[in-house]
Write a protein that holds these residues in place. Structure first.
Motif, PDB file in Angstrom:
ATOM      1  N   ILE A 150      -1.798  -2.090  -7.593  1.00  0.00           N
ATOM      2  CA  ILE A 150      -1.191  -1.009  -6.820  1.00  0.00           C
ATOM      3  C   ILE A 150       0.001  -0.405  -7.560  1.00  0.00           C
ATOM      4  O   ILE A 150       0.145   0.827  -7.632  1.00  0.00           O
ATOM      5  CB  ILE A 150      -0.748  -1.544  -5.435  1.00  0.00           C
ATOM      6  CG1 ILE A 150      -1.973  -1.858  -4.575  1.00  0.00           C
ATOM      7  CG2 ILE A 150       0.144  -0.526  -4.729  1.00  0.00           C
ATOM      8  CD1 ILE A 150      -1.651  -2.637  -3.311  1.00  0.00           C
ATOM      9  N   LEU A 182      -7.703   4.031   3.828  1.00  0.00           N
ATOM     10  CA  LEU A 182      -7.677   3.827   2.383  1.00  0.00           C
ATOM     11  C   LEU A 182      -9.021   3.348   1.851  1.00  0.00           C
ATOM     12  O   LEU A 182      -9.348   3.571   0.681  1.00  0.00           O
ATOM     13  CB  LEU A 182      -6.600   2.797   2.023  1.00  0.00           C
ATOM     14  CG  LEU A 182      -5.139   3.194   2.205  1.00  0.00           C
ATOM     15  CD1 LEU A 182      -4.238   1.995   1.965  1.00  0.00           C
ATOM     16  CD2 LEU A 182      -4.777   4.325   1.250  1.00  0.00           C
ATOM     17  N   GLY A 209      -1.479   3.764 -14.368  1.00  0.00           N
ATOM     18  CA  GLY A 209      -0.386   4.662 -14.047  1.00  0.00           C
ATOM     19  C   GLY A 209       0.686   4.691 -15.119  1.00  0.00           C
ATOM     20  O   GLY A 209       1.624   5.489 -15.050  1.00  0.00           O
ATOM     21  N   SER A 243      -5.191  -2.881  -1.656  1.00  0.00           N
ATOM     22  CA  SER A 243      -5.621  -2.686  -3.038  1.00  0.00           C
ATOM     23  C   SER A 243      -7.083  -2.282  -3.069  1.00  0.00           C
ATOM     24  O   SER A 243      -7.980  -3.138  -3.033  1.00  0.00           O
ATOM     25  CB  SER A 243      -5.408  -3.957  -3.865  1.00  0.00           C
ATOM     26  OG  SER A 243      -5.878  -3.778  -5.182  1.00  0.00           O
ATOM     27  N   SER A 269       0.801  -1.224   0.000  1.00  0.00           N
ATOM     28  CA  SER A 269       0.000   0.000   0.000  1.00  0.00           C
ATOM     29  C   SER A 269       0.832   1.272   0.000  1.00  0.00           C
ATOM     30  O   SER A 269       0.294   2.357  -0.257  1.00  0.00           O
ATOM     31  CB  SER A 269      -0.959   0.010   1.203  1.00  0.00           C
ATOM     32  OG  SER A 269      -0.239  -0.018   2.422  1.00  0.00           O
ATOM     33  N   TRP A 302     -10.260   3.121 -10.396  1.00  0.00           N
ATOM     34  CA  TRP A 302      -8.859   2.824 -10.706  1.00  0.00           C
ATOM     35  C   TRP A 302      -8.522   3.350 -12.082  1.00  0.00           C
ATOM     36  O   TRP A 302      -9.311   3.232 -13.028  1.00  0.00           O
ATOM     37  CB  TRP A 302      -8.642   1.316 -10.659  1.00  0.00           C
ATOM     38  CG  TRP A 302      -7.217   0.883 -10.797  1.00  0.00           C
ATOM     39  CD1 TRP A 302      -6.296   0.745  -9.808  1.00  0.00           C
ATOM     40  CD2 TRP A 302      -6.543   0.497 -12.003  1.00  0.00           C
ATOM     41  NE1 TRP A 302      -5.099   0.311 -10.306  1.00  0.00           N
ATOM     42  CE2 TRP A 302      -5.215   0.149 -11.660  1.00  0.00           C
ATOM     43  CE3 TRP A 302      -6.930   0.421 -13.344  1.00  0.00           C
ATOM     44  CZ2 TRP A 302      -4.287  -0.273 -12.599  1.00  0.00           C
ATOM     45  CZ3 TRP A 302      -6.006   0.012 -14.292  1.00  0.00           C
ATOM     46  CH2 TRP A 302      -4.700  -0.334 -13.907  1.00  0.00           C
ATOM     47  N   ASP A 337       3.118   4.177  -4.766  1.00  0.00           N
ATOM     48  CA  ASP A 337       2.248   5.173  -5.387  1.00  0.00           C
ATOM     49  C   ASP A 337       2.903   5.698  -6.662  1.00  0.00           C
ATOM     50  O   ASP A 337       3.906   5.150  -7.134  1.00  0.00           O
ATOM     51  CB  ASP A 337       1.954   6.316  -4.407  1.00  0.00           C
ATOM     52  CG  ASP A 337       3.228   6.944  -3.849  1.00  0.00           C
ATOM     53  OD1 ASP A 337       4.313   6.699  -4.427  1.00  0.00           O
ATOM     54  OD2 ASP A 337       3.145   7.678  -2.848  1.00  0.00           O
ATOM     55  N   ALA A 338       2.328   6.764  -7.215  1.00  0.00           N
ATOM     56  CA  ALA A 338       2.862   7.338  -8.452  1.00  0.00           C
ATOM     57  C   ALA A 338       4.309   7.789  -8.286  1.00  0.00           C
ATOM     58  O   ALA A 338       5.110   7.707  -9.229  1.00  0.00           O
ATOM     59  CB  ALA A 338       1.989   8.506  -8.896  1.00  0.00           C
ATOM     60  N   ARG A 339       4.663   8.254  -7.099  1.00  0.00           N
ATOM     61  CA  ARG A 339       6.041   8.689  -6.856  1.00  0.00           C
ATOM     62  C   ARG A 339       7.005   7.518  -6.978  1.00  0.00           C
ATOM     63  O   ARG A 339       8.116   7.666  -7.495  1.00  0.00           O
ATOM     64  CB  ARG A 339       6.147   9.324  -5.470  1.00  0.00           C
ATOM     65  CG  ARG A 339       7.541   9.849  -5.126  1.00  0.00           C
ATOM     66  CD  ARG A 339       7.515  10.635  -3.813  1.00  0.00           C
ATOM     67  NE  ARG A 339       8.858  11.050  -3.434  1.00  0.00           N
ATOM     68  CZ  ARG A 339       9.672  10.332  -2.674  1.00  0.00           C
ATOM     69  NH1 ARG A 339       9.269   9.146  -2.216  1.00  0.00           N
ATOM     70  NH2 ARG A 339      10.876  10.773  -2.366  1.00  0.00           N
ATOM     71  N   GLN A 344      -3.540   3.652  -9.970  1.00  0.00           N
ATOM     72  CA  GLN A 344      -3.941   4.253  -8.712  1.00  0.00           C
ATOM     73  C   GLN A 344      -5.439   4.466  -8.685  1.00  0.00           C
ATOM     74  O   GLN A 344      -6.096   4.560  -9.731  1.00  0.00           O
ATOM     75  CB  GLN A 344      -3.248   5.597  -8.490  1.00  0.00           C
ATOM     76  CG  GLN A 344      -3.485   6.642  -9.554  1.00  0.00           C
ATOM     77  CD  GLN A 344      -2.494   6.563 -10.683  1.00  0.00           C
ATOM     78  OE1 GLN A 344      -1.333   6.213 -10.480  1.00  0.00           O
ATOM     79  NE2 GLN A 344      -2.942   6.879 -11.901  1.00  0.00           N
TER      80      GLN A 344
END
Length: 385
Positions: A379, A204, A215, A288, A140, A212, A143-145, A383
């Motif tokens: 995941i 979350l 990405g 998720s 979890s 969803w 992420d995009a980063r 996202q």
């Protein structure tokens, strides 16, 4: 500190940097690299069990061969080398702690030369290792980063599919091997002090309206080749792959085998309600939201159970108090998801004592393992918004 290139690993606890050695170092169990069955790692199973699992194990073996060939040709679009693949697999295996896997991937990795000693190569390997550990141990947090960090060190769209498929595959393999070892009555062997995976934050799952989105770029249908189109036509209708297929089709051979396994697991599920509970709780633990919401939309669980799952394990155990069969299943799913190295014959026996046949217990636990793989792909490659 001077950083050097080395050509061996002396143990299966892999680090991105190791001390230099003039001699080739052997892994602890060098013969683990040459097993006859690279998925089950030569576990001796009864013939009936082999037959029951063949529909899942056969595509898994093909996937292993695709992910970890003896030689890997790299290019501008596909930069993930044999060393990258096996070091990623070993990093994930270490997180899960199943020693049979750690021995195998360490033995495969040991003879390979690492990347050069440039700052760029070290930083690239560090980012790959960090991503593998995080997605394996705490899905979890990805992420995009996290995706951007991989892109910043040169990983391409195809590399992103490969690295996350490798981590998901090893997560699946670790849990299948753990379940089979438990079914054979083999005692658990885990390293004391290793952390177990924690359940994802309940916050979350508070938003019920999230959707969803990918990405990374999906396969462009205008320029997709015939095998990609065939793969999409076959596997996108499958509920488990509906959202992922357009991304995974970049590496359509991998998608084909994952689709085969997903279809087979769905076929052998013994009970619709129990299968729903396994899928929903696995997604809840891993964080998720997209997988969890898909379960909710299917409508196989009552609203009280759905809300208990959103709240987390404490509320779920309260709601299931007195329902011994469901409680035993939830406890097994929690142990297998959070600490596969500690999944023991006791958990398997508990399911049988609550009325699950050996075949039903096995199919539900294998489904748990597969959902953990799919959770990680959702995941890592997209996202919820």
């Amino acid at each position: 500190m001077e950083q050097r290139r080395i050509e061996g690993k002396s143990h299966w606890y892999h680090e991105t940097q190791s001390s230099a050695s003039r001699a080739h170092a052997l892994p602890l169990v060098p013969e683990a690299a040459t097993v006859n069955d690279p998925f089950l790692l030569d576990l001796a199973l009864p013939e009936t069990q082999k037959t029951d699992l063949e529909g899942i194990v056969s595509p898994a073996r093909k996937l292993y061969a695709l992910l970890f060939p003896q030689r890997v040709s790299t290019s501008r679009l596909r930069t993930f080398s044999a060393y990258d693949r096996l070091s990623t697999a070993l990093t994930a295996a270490q997180v899960f702690g199943v020693q049979r896997l750690c021995n195998h991937y360490a033995a495969r990795l040991a003879p390979l030369s690492g990347p050069d000693s440039s700052r760029e190569s070290n930083y690239r390997l560090a980012q790959i290792t960090q991503h593998a550990r995080q997605l394996a141990a705490s899905p979890s947090v990805i992420d995009a980063r996290a995706r951007q960090q991989l892109e910043d060190v040169g990983l391409t769209l195809y590399d992103l599919v490969i690295i996350n498929q490798i981590i998901g595959f090893v997560a699946f393999q670790a849990r299948v091997v753990a379940v089979l070892q438990a079914s054979l009555g083999q005692p658990v062997r885990f390293i004391p002090g290793m952390e177990t995976q924690q359940e994802a934050d309940a916050a979350l799952f508070s938003d019920t309206l999230t959707e969803w989105q990918p990405g990374i770029d999906i396969v462009d249908l205008r320029i997709a080749n015939a095998p990609q189109m065939e793969s999409l036509a076959r596997w996108q209708p499958l509920p488990e792959l509906r959202l992922l297929a357009h991304l995974l089709a970049h590496e359509h051979l991998l998608l084909n085998e994952l689709g085969e396994m997903s279809e087979q697991v769905a076929k052998i599920s013994p009970n619709k309600q129990q299968s729903w509970l396994v899928a929903a709780y696995t997604a809840r633990i891993n964080g998720s939201m997209s997988c969890f919401n898909q379960c909710v939309q299917r409508g196989d669980g009552d609203e009280v159970l759905v809300q208990a799952l959103r709240a987390g394990s404490r509320e779920l155990n309260r709601v299931l108090a007195g329902k011994n069969k469901e409680s035993a299943l939830v406890q097994a799913v929690q142990m297998l998801t959070c600490a596969p190295d500690r999944f023991s014959p006791a958990q398997f026996l508990q399911l049988e004592e609550q009325g699950y046949s050996r075949q039903a217990a096995m199919s539900l636990l294998v489904a748990c393992a597969l959902h953990g793989w799919l959770n990680r792909l959702h995941i890592a490659l997209g996202q919820s918004v």
